[in-house]
Design an enzyme around this catalytic site. Sequence first.
Site, PDB file in Angstrom:
ATOM      1  N   SER A  92      19.217  36.457  56.385  1.00  0.00           N
ATOM      2  CA  SER A  92      20.347  37.025  55.308  1.00  0.00           C
ATOM      3  C   SER A  92      19.733  37.920  54.214  1.00  0.00           C
ATOM      4  O   SER A  92      20.604  38.672  53.780  1.00  0.00           O
ATOM      5  CB  SER A  92      21.057  35.909  54.836  1.00  0.00           C
ATOM      6  OG  SER A  92      21.894  35.181  55.701  1.00  0.00           O
ATOM      7  N   HIS A 130      21.844  32.833  46.377  1.00  0.00           N
ATOM      8  CA  HIS A 130      21.409  32.740  47.724  1.00  0.00           C
ATOM      9  C   HIS A 130      21.194  34.190  48.261  1.00  0.00           C
ATOM     10  O   HIS A 130      21.588  35.138  47.544  1.00  0.00           O
ATOM     11  CB  HIS A 130      22.529  32.046  48.420  1.00  0.00           C
ATOM     12  CG  HIS A 130      21.804  31.110  49.606  1.00  0.00           C
ATOM     13  ND1 HIS A 130      22.097  31.353  50.981  1.00  0.00           N
ATOM     14  CD2 HIS A 130      20.714  30.449  49.740  1.00  0.00           C
ATOM     15  CE1 HIS A 130      21.364  30.645  51.630  1.00  0.00           C
ATOM     16  NE2 HIS A 130      20.626  29.882  51.257  1.00  0.00           N
ATOM     17  N   GLU A 132      31.671  36.092  50.246  1.00  0.00           N
ATOM     18  CA  GLU A 132      30.721  35.686  51.254  1.00  0.00           C
ATOM     19  C   GLU A 132      31.227  34.113  51.661  1.00  0.00           C
ATOM     20  O   GLU A 132      31.576  33.297  50.835  1.00  0.00           O
ATOM     21  CB  GLU A 132      29.267  35.462  51.025  1.00  0.00           C
ATOM     22  CG  GLU A 132      28.644  35.035  51.984  1.00  0.00           C
ATOM     23  CD  GLU A 132      27.088  34.580  51.639  1.00  0.00           C
ATOM     24  OE1 GLU A 132      26.337  34.131  52.421  1.00  0.00           O
ATOM     25  OE2 GLU A 132      27.009  33.884  50.456  1.00  0.00           O
ATOM     26  N   ASP A 173      26.565  38.966  58.683  1.00  0.00           N
ATOM     27  CA  ASP A 173      25.172  39.317  58.417  1.00  0.00           C
ATOM     28  C   ASP A 173      24.430  39.249  59.625  1.00  0.00           C
ATOM     29  O   ASP A 173      23.370  40.005  60.002  1.00  0.00           O
ATOM     30  CB  ASP A 173      24.488  38.901  57.248  1.00  0.00           C
ATOM     31  CG  ASP A 173      24.674  37.372  57.097  1.00  0.00           C
ATOM     32  OD1 ASP A 173      25.198  36.732  58.246  1.00  0.00           O
ATOM     33  OD2 ASP A 173      24.094  36.797  56.318  1.00  0.00           O
ATOM     34  N   HIS A 174      24.463  38.143  60.611  1.00  0.00           N
ATOM     35  CA  HIS A 174      23.719  37.987  61.810  1.00  0.00           C
ATOM     36  C   HIS A 174      24.564  37.046  62.604  1.00  0.00           C
ATOM     37  O   HIS A 174      25.460  36.567  62.136  1.00  0.00           O
ATOM     38  CB  HIS A 174      22.567  37.425  61.490  1.00  0.00           C
ATOM     39  CG  HIS A 174      22.526  36.088  60.618  1.00  0.00           C
ATOM     40  ND1 HIS A 174      22.948  34.938  61.062  1.00  0.00           N
ATOM     41  CD2 HIS A 174      22.126  36.129  59.230  1.00  0.00           C
ATOM     42  CE1 HIS A 174      22.724  34.200  59.935  1.00  0.00           C
ATOM     43  NE2 HIS A 174      22.398  34.954  58.644  1.00  0.00           N
TER      44      HIS A 174
END
Length: 567
Positions: free
Chosen positions: A156, A219, A371, A417-418
């Site tokens: 991330s 994070h 997020e 993000d992934h």
Amino acid sequence: MVKIVGCIFVTLIVVVASVPTGDTSPEIVSVPDNSCKYGVHDPNCRYVPIVPPSHRPTHPMDDPNWIPPTGPTHEKSKHFWLQTGQKILRKQLEKNHINTNVAKNVIIVIGDGMSIPTQAAARVYMGNENVELSFEKFNYAGLTKTYCVNYQVPDSACTGTAFLSGIKNNYGTLGVSAAVPLRNCSAQHDESHHIDSIFKWAQEAGKATGIVTNTRITHATPASAYARSADREWESVAPDGCRDIAWQLVHGDVGSKIKVLLGGGWREFVPTTVGDAEGNTGFRTDNRNLIEEWLKLRQQSNANGVYVTTRDELLNVDVEKTDYLFGLFEHSHMSYALLADKSKEPSLEEMAQRAVEMLRKYPNGYVLLVEGGRIDHAHHQTWARLSLPETVEFHKTVETLEALTNEEDTLIVVTADHSHTMTIGGYPPRGTDILSKGDFSREDAKPFFTLNYANGLGFFDHFYPTGGRRNPLQMPYRDPLFRHPATVPLDYETHGGDDVGVFAKGPWAHLFTGTYEQHLIAHAMMYASCLGDGLKADQCDDASGLSASLVLLLTSISAVLIQYLCC
């Protein structure tokens, strides 16, 4: 004759003894020439249960009286599909209206780890395969490639840097180029390697900025907006000569100017000598209390800064009288939606709503990062039962953001993000519980789950140490902490390297169609909002001229008022 009878008797004993009586021992398998063993690859081996076919479960389709499953009654008519096809076509044709307004506001919403299979599974979890998530209704969609500069499968940190700054970098690093290796503090200091995010450009243009997350505010994804770090793990402690991420949030050039900060991670801001009512202590070893320092900075600048720690405190904030809002609701990450005490912790949706209510009062607009990070954390534990409700919460959050904004001047970009390694497999009939068993394996005579992971802790709950698969019939798959199966044993399920979806609505949303590199997202957002020093739309000149005229007018009015009041 006696020998023959004896052999038959012994054989029967072996066969009977091999019939599984429960799920307490691995199923014995026959081996053609004693050369086939679990864990040894031999293309000539085919593992067949020793239990005779007449004594073991079979696939439902093998029953001569099997009746194929039927779908929803209204879907059996060809007219249903013709009508819905035309309806969807009309909706597609309406997309010809392209919005080229300047994006006064930009909201980027990240479903951390929200792979395409996660979206598909969430639809079924919500009640039907044809359900649409809120962002899936956006007019424009695309796919983005998520790899890092040095890894095929990303984390991330490198993805956050890509979609917020427009530059790809190395795995595990934040806000620095790929010239900085992981954990290299000295290379981090080289300013030629520093990367600016859209937050910096927005602040320089006079826009307000905000971050909402249900992870720690330090994070990787939120930190990508304001920090430069050779290691995403330096959240509260960093090597000598490098600043930790929490410090950068409070005192950094970008972090200190962020108007709204809502999330978890209280521990990163206070020293180890400070504790809470639950017995948790801070992680800082420098004896600094950054929360107190944040409040002091607000006082020194004559700004009204409000710090909150509970849902009630957040909902009771007077946003019109608040200049800066800082909320930390958990020691570490916030609770999973399914397990949270909703009377104490605000939901992602509530935090996002409060952030917009705070930011929309600023005349030059805002950039907001939201997020949903716990989708990812649940996947890492192979907890599909927790990941899907997180995705539903994310869906509701986007729905609320839509309702609070106007697509004429607000660009909303939703993406992941992934991805993760969870897949949807087998041939489950329509209407099957997505979390349950959906198909049957003739090879080991057992049903299997529809959701499976390529690796992770789920391996240990579903496979015997000596080989063979545990029978899933009585497994409590509705338990929130139930781990779905994983093929490879691993203490922490990995990300996936496949492309992820991008969904956009508002000014210049059509730029987000197609298949493209992840770092384009930042370039397109800045293009739409007239930020940065790259390409800009022609409308940006008009917007700049209007802003300059407005500033000149306000300056003139101020001068007149000052002269009037003073004289």
